[in-house]
Design an enzyme around this catalytic site. Structure first.
Site, PDB file in Angstrom:
ATOM      1  N   ASP A  98     -19.943  98.878  69.341  1.00 26.74           N
ATOM      2  CA  ASP A  98     -18.518  98.631  69.413  1.00 26.74           C
ATOM      3  C   ASP A  98     -18.112  97.564  68.488  1.00 26.74           C
ATOM      4  OD1 ASP A  98     -16.021  97.949  70.708  1.00 26.74           O
ATOM      5  OD2 ASP A  98     -16.937  98.609  72.622  1.00 26.74           O
ATOM      6  N   ASP A 200     -12.324  98.617  68.243  1.00 24.11           N
ATOM      7  CA  ASP A 200     -11.767  97.971  69.470  1.00 24.11           C
ATOM      8  C   ASP A 200     -10.261  97.455  69.202  1.00 24.11           C
ATOM      9  OD1 ASP A 200     -12.052  96.759  72.298  1.00 24.11           O
ATOM     10  OD2 ASP A 200     -11.761  94.935  71.115  1.00 24.11           O
ATOM     11  N   GLU A 257      -9.798 102.776  68.869  1.00 20.65           N
ATOM     12  CA  GLU A 257      -9.167 102.788  70.261  1.00 20.65           C
ATOM     13  C   GLU A 257      -7.638 102.320  69.808  1.00 20.65           C
ATOM     14  OE1 GLU A 257      -8.849  99.803  74.091  1.00 20.65           O
ATOM     15  OE2 GLU A 257      -9.234  98.773  72.245  1.00 20.65           O
ATOM     16  N   HIS A 330     -14.308 101.756  80.664  1.00 17.84           N
ATOM     17  CA  HIS A 330     -14.390 100.533  81.220  1.00 17.84           C
ATOM     18  C   HIS A 330     -13.170  99.479  81.308  1.00 17.84           C
ATOM     19  CE1 HIS A 330     -13.803  99.561  76.922  1.00 17.84           C
ATOM     20  NE2 HIS A 330     -13.855  98.322  77.207  1.00 17.84           N
ATOM     21  N   ASP A 331     -12.054 100.322  80.952  1.00 16.52           N
ATOM     22  CA  ASP A 331     -10.817  99.364  81.013  1.00 16.52           C
ATOM     23  C   ASP A 331      -9.806 100.000  82.159  1.00 16.52           C
ATOM     24  OD1 ASP A 331     -11.262  97.561  79.116  1.00 16.52           O
ATOM     25  OD2 ASP A 331     -10.482  98.999  77.346  1.00 16.52           O
TER      26      ASP A 331
HETATM   27  C1  GLC Z   1     -10.271  96.472  74.282  1.00 16.39           C
HETATM   28  C2  GLC Z   1     -11.577  96.605  75.330  1.00 16.39           C
HETATM   29  C3  GLC Z   1     -11.263  95.512  76.328  1.00 16.39           C
HETATM   30  C4  GLC Z   1     -11.192  94.054  75.610  1.00 16.39           C
HETATM   31  C5  GLC Z   1      -9.962  94.086  74.910  1.00 16.39           C
HETATM   32  C6  GLC Z   1     -10.380  92.901  73.931  1.00 16.39           C
HETATM   33  O1  GLC Z   1      -9.280  97.006  74.856  1.00 16.39           O
HETATM   34  O2  GLC Z   1     -11.738  97.881  75.319  1.00 16.39           O
HETATM   35  O3  GLC Z   1     -12.149  95.775  77.123  1.00 16.39           O
HETATM   36  O4  GLC Z   1     -10.730  93.470  77.083  1.00 16.39           O
HETATM   37  O5  GLC Z   1      -9.977  95.259  73.668  1.00 16.39           O
HETATM   38  O6  GLC Z   1     -11.222  92.936  73.230  1.00 16.39           O
END
Ligand code: GLC
Ligand code: CA
Length: 558
Positions: A98, A200, A257, A330-331
């Site tokens: 990640d 991310d 993402e 996971h979000d």
């Molecule tokens: C992304 C991740 C999330 C995290 C955020 C800040 O959205 O998937 O879990 O809290 O970034 O890094």
């Protein structure tokens, strides 16, 4: 479209803290992932994305990195990591890590130096700005609530920017030296033999350098910081540079993402020469998000919007590239709870959802536990760990919602639902750990778990294995990977149906996504039933009679 090595693969996300604990400290670890590689191989997984395992104070569970070159001791050692990469490769599995580079941790040495001397060389690694007479430079609201600006300790009118928590200061991508450090780090990891990275929060790296206020969108006078992503231009220069420097040389898989990408520039992101290999298809999955806060989210996922967004997105992508399809991560809450009304949860509904997802065009991306039908847990307020959840509870209560209703809302939508330990068996702690798990285990582990489901032909786990094998089979792999996507029965109540077509084959997935029986009038000559979630398929002439949550794949040979 150019064919890529990962197009016909199946991917799986691991949330390492909750996957498998081998040393009894209640936290999943790298050795635990290694131990479960045979399980993942048997499921048919080719690509593993693991949420962050770098050294971190864990304010946001590893999304706050204090050393990009170290594994956090909680997860093991660098030797464990090297072992994982090698052993996974032996099983034909590529590892993705990640990449969290919009921000680092406030414990990162760069940031510590910057705080000591904001005008020194490390100050320009971050966004440090003068305030307006002691007040924040702009009215932007962070993703986790409150201003994005935090005072530099010891200064009255200097602030640093954090789009997420205050312990996650944003890195200054305008600074070439910062970019060089990031690229060097990515290449260092790629050299170890990674398959690539999931990237991310990457849409946030370009800031509005005019530092202008946005029109306030709440009683706090602030406005959500994500809104600047729609205003700024030039992010492509950074992303292209990163692609050329870090991913092209390794033929690496880069999965962004990237939310809020406008349709007219999608090609720049995932076209043949796009910044990323692919991005997640969030729109269909997020059809329930009717506002920015949990209290505006619908529950469960509204079927019509989900279907409409899926069809729209699949058609859009077809001419552009390839996306990664998800029903959970996971979000957000568990897919089996979000998409299926609670009273309908069971083998047929979960397997129908799986078929709808996996037969689409794109890279199927499973989240740990999805393959055994893991679902949301029931929460008490003091059991939550996630900072977003607690913030959303406060927002709900402040807006006048009763505490009881606020708890029910965040109970549905909390990210913690996805973060409970993986359920390996019906033994203590679901077989996840001999110690005390860092997060409560979902009480349904006695029936929903890997060990018991392995033994039962009709389990969700064994269904997923057959479905994945079907997707990857000699016979159907080509059409399921590259075949055109064509929506059918688009307006029929609770029917989710589409065709996948190439020169040789025409497949139709037809699913009755409801607890009531239904029927459809078949228009084509489908001779074969090639995949089902019920033992019996009922046809009367040209009528297909569908039981509750029945899903079938029919084939017409061309
Ligand atoms: C992304 C991740 C999330 C995290 C955020 C800040 O959205 O998937 O879990 O809290 O970034 O890094
Ligand atoms: Ca452990």
């Amino acid at each position: 479209m150019k064919k890529q090595w990962w197009h016909d693969k199946i991917a799986y996300q691991i949330y390492p803290k909750s996957f498998y604990d081998t040393n009894g400290d209640g936290i999943g670890d790298i050795k635990g992932i290694i131990k479960k590689l045979p399980y993942l191989q048997k499921l048919g997984i080719d690509i593993l994305w693991i949420s962050p395992m770098f050294r971190s104070p864990m304010v946001d569970n590893g999304y706050d990195i204090s050393d990009y070159y170290a594994i956090d001791p909680m997860f093991g050692t660098m030797e464990d990591m090297d072992q994982l990469i090698v052993q996974a490769k032996e099983r034909g599995i590529s590892i993705l890590m990640d990449l969290v580079v919009n921000h680092c941790s406030s414990e990162h040495p760069w940031f510590r130096e910057a705080m000591k001397d904001p005008d020194g060389p490390y100050g320009s690694y971050f966004y440090i700005k003068d305030g307006k007479n002691g007040k924040a430079p702009t009215n932007w609201r962070s993703y986790f609530g409150g201003s994005v600006w935090e005072k530099v300790p010891g200064y009255d009118n200097k602030f640093y920017l954090h789009s997420f928590a205050k312990e996650q200061p944003d890195l200054n991508w305008e600074n070439k030296e910062v970019r060089e450090k990031i690229y060097e780090m990515i290449c260092w990891w790629m050299e170890k033999g990674l398959g690539g990275f999931r990237i991310d929060a990457i849409m946030n790296i370009k800031k509005d350098l005019t530092w202008s206020d946005l029109p306030a969108d709440g009683p706090d006078g602030l406005a959500d910081v994500y809104k600047i992503t729609g205003k700024v231009t030039g992010i492509g220069d950074f992303l292209m540079e990163m692609k050329h420097r870090c991913f092209d040389p390794y033929d690496g898989l880069a999965i962004g993402e990237a939310m809020f990408v406008k349709e007219d520039i999608l090609k720049n992101f995932i076209g043949d020469d796009g910044y990323f290999s692919t991005i997640f298809a969030f729109e269909p999955c997020h059809a329930y998000r009717k506002g920015k806060n949990y209290k505006e989210y619908l529950w469960p996922q509204p079927f019509d919007d989900w279907r409409k967004e899926t069809f729209h997105n699949q058609k859009l992508i077809e001419s552009t590239g390839f996306e990664a399809n998800i029903i959970e991560n996971h979000d957000q809450p568990r897919g089996a709870s979000l998409f299926i009304p609670e009273e309908d949860y069971g083998f047929y509904s979960v397997s129908a959802l799986a078929m709808i997802m996996i037969c689409q065009r794109g890279l199927p991306f499973l989240y740990q536990g999805q393959e055994i039908g893991m679902s949301n847990r029931k929460w008490k307020l003091d059991e939550f760990n996630d900072l977003e959840t607690l913030n959303q509870y406060e927002i709900a209560v402040k807006s006048g919602i009763s505490e009881e209703n606020a708890l029910s809302i965040v109970g549905h939508h909390s990210r913690d639902n996805a973060r409970t330990p993986m359920q390996w068996s019906h033994e203590m702690n679901a077989g996840f750990s001999d110690g005390t798990p860092w997060m409560p285990v979902n009480e349904n582990y006695r029936t929903v778990n890997v060990e018991d489901e392995e033994k039962e032909y009709g389990s969700i786990l064994n269904f997923y294995r057959r479905l994945i094998a079907f997707r990857k089979s000699e016979e159907y792999r080509e059409v399921l990977t590259y075949g055109k996507f064509h929506p059918i029965y688009e307006t029929q109540d609770h029917i989710f149906a589409y065709e996948r077509i190439n020169e040789k084959k025409r497949l139709a997935l037809i699913c009755n996504f409801s607890c009531q029986p239904s029927e459809v009038e078949l228009k084509e000559n489908y001779e074969n039933v090639v995949f089902v979630n019920y033992e019996q398929t009922t046809m009367q002439g040209k009528k297909l009679i569908l039981k509750p949550y029945e899903a079938v794949v029919l084939e017409e040979s061309l």
